[in-house]
Write an enzyme that holds these catalytic residues in place. Sequence first.
Site, PDB file in Angstrom:
ATOM      1  N   ASP A  16       0.852  -1.184   0.000  1.00 54.74           N
ATOM      2  CA  ASP A  16       0.000   0.000   0.000  1.00 54.74           C
ATOM      3  C   ASP A  16       0.889   1.235   0.000  1.00 54.74           C
ATOM      4  O   ASP A  16       1.881   1.298   0.745  1.00 54.74           O
ATOM      5  CB  ASP A  16      -0.904   0.006   1.238  1.00 54.74           C
ATOM      6  CG  ASP A  16      -1.956   1.105   1.165  1.00 54.74           C
ATOM      7  OD1 ASP A  16      -3.038   0.833   0.626  1.00 54.74           O
ATOM      8  OD2 ASP A  16      -1.676   2.225   1.641  1.00 54.74           O
ATOM      9  N   GLU A  73      -4.801   2.486  -4.256  1.00 56.21           N
ATOM     10  CA  GLU A  73      -3.348   2.503  -4.108  1.00 56.21           C
ATOM     11  C   GLU A  73      -2.842   1.202  -3.503  1.00 56.21           C
ATOM     12  O   GLU A  73      -1.740   1.142  -2.966  1.00 56.21           O
ATOM     13  CB  GLU A  73      -2.904   3.687  -3.237  1.00 56.21           C
ATOM     14  CG  GLU A  73      -3.309   3.621  -1.784  1.00 56.21           C
ATOM     15  CD  GLU A  73      -4.698   4.198  -1.509  1.00 56.21           C
ATOM     16  OE1 GLU A  73      -4.969   4.520  -0.358  1.00 56.21           O
ATOM     17  OE2 GLU A  73      -5.507   4.348  -2.454  1.00 56.21           O
ATOM     18  N   ASN A  94      -2.907  12.981  -3.828  1.00 53.83           N
ATOM     19  CA  ASN A  94      -4.006  13.373  -4.709  1.00 53.83           C
ATOM     20  C   ASN A  94      -4.596  14.720  -4.302  1.00 53.83           C
ATOM     21  O   ASN A  94      -4.906  15.564  -5.154  1.00 53.83           O
ATOM     22  CB  ASN A  94      -5.101  12.305  -4.688  1.00 53.83           C
ATOM     23  CG  ASN A  94      -4.832  11.173  -5.675  1.00 53.83           C
ATOM     24  OD1 ASN A  94      -4.137  11.368  -6.661  1.00 53.83           O
ATOM     25  ND2 ASN A  94      -5.364  10.004  -5.392  1.00 53.83           N
ATOM     26  N   ASP A 115      -1.777   9.817 -10.518  1.00 51.22           N
ATOM     27  CA  ASP A 115      -1.774   8.766 -11.533  1.00 51.22           C
ATOM     28  C   ASP A 115      -0.356   8.450 -12.004  1.00 51.22           C
ATOM     29  O   ASP A 115       0.010   7.286 -12.193  1.00 51.22           O
ATOM     30  CB  ASP A 115      -2.623   9.189 -12.736  1.00 51.22           C
ATOM     31  CG  ASP A 115      -4.111   9.216 -12.416  1.00 51.22           C
ATOM     32  OD1 ASP A 115      -4.505   8.670 -11.369  1.00 51.22           O
ATOM     33  OD2 ASP A 115      -4.871   9.787 -13.217  1.00 51.22           O
ATOM     34  N   HIS A 145      -4.900  14.751  -9.116  1.00 49.37           N
ATOM     35  CA  HIS A 145      -5.000  13.348  -9.526  1.00 49.37           C
ATOM     36  C   HIS A 145      -4.048  12.993 -10.668  1.00 49.37           C
ATOM     37  O   HIS A 145      -3.648  11.828 -10.801  1.00 49.37           O
ATOM     38  CB  HIS A 145      -6.441  13.026  -9.926  1.00 49.37           C
ATOM     39  CG  HIS A 145      -7.370  12.922  -8.754  1.00 49.37           C
ATOM     40  ND1 HIS A 145      -7.453  11.806  -7.963  1.00 49.37           N
ATOM     41  CD2 HIS A 145      -8.228  13.833  -8.213  1.00 49.37           C
ATOM     42  CE1 HIS A 145      -8.345  11.997  -7.002  1.00 49.37           C
ATOM     43  NE2 HIS A 145      -8.830  13.227  -7.131  1.00 49.37           N
TER      44      HIS A 145
END
Length: 340
Positions: free
Chosen positions: A216, A259, A224, A233, A229
């Site tokens: 994780d 994630e 974010n 990404d 975002h």
Amino acid sequence: MSILLFVGLLSYNLPSDGLEKRSDTRAWLTWIGLFFTMDLAVALVAYSPYAGHPVVRLSMEGGALLFSALNVAVLLMRRIHSPLMLVFGVSVAWFALSSLVFILAAPWNHMWWLAHAIFAGGFFLLSYGVVQAFRTTQSFATIYSQEEMTARLAKSMADTQKALQQVQLSNQRLERIAATDPLTGAGNRRHFIEHIGAEIARARRTGAPLSLLSLDLDHFKDINDSRGHSVGDEVLRVFVRKCLEAIRPYDSVARVGGEEFMVLLPGAALDAASAVAERLRSAIERTAFDAGAEPSVGVTISVGVSEFGRDGDTLDGFLNVADQRLYRAKFEGRNRVVVA
């Protein structure tokens, strides 16, 4: 009729007329008008006092004989040997023979009836050939020889094979799309569960070790929220590339959540999987995720490791142990690997 057959023969192997020309009624009406004009002229001569004159009979039947002979001669000169054209040639030869008999016969005698029988036989044979051609090609516009039919069949089979290959490639692309996370290129959860099931079955069969990393990205939501975002990404894409660099070619990476990722390590026991996890954690910690923006983004990961059999002998048990150790790694301060 002999003249029309000769005109048709001269068009053999020429490309078919276009739809516009075939739909033009003027061309059809011209030929139909010419045909009826000739029939009318023959009828007028037949019912005139000169019908039985030898010169009239010789000129009319001689003309039919001449054009029928021309048909046969053109067939032989052009070496047209298709089955339909062979039927055509025999039929036209019969027409020529009937014209010759009409010249030699007197009205109503046995030769006169024989001439009719020969003509009718030729017409029946020609009709049979045309019907058979239509049954094989479903068209009166396109007639093929046996060689042409074989060539076209081979081409159709090749086109079909090519189409099947294209379908197979499309299916393979669809399968890849269905099994892949579109953002990162890693496997998706559905494909990963199918893959891990197959690897568990193999481990049970061979006794080879099988380990799993549950990963994780720490504080990814903050990335974010603070950087947008698009930056998030790009961080995910770079993270997957780093994973692929740190693992073996036959290991697999899957994105199972926003994630959250999992890495399957066939043939790796718990200590080897722990080493891989630590190498990956260290590589991610040292990487500057600039994502095309300044300042660069720092990312760390938390990892839970489990080994099949040792930490559960079912799919759910195997996954749950790895998840529990991941949660423990996050609880203990993140950026660490928990093995036991």
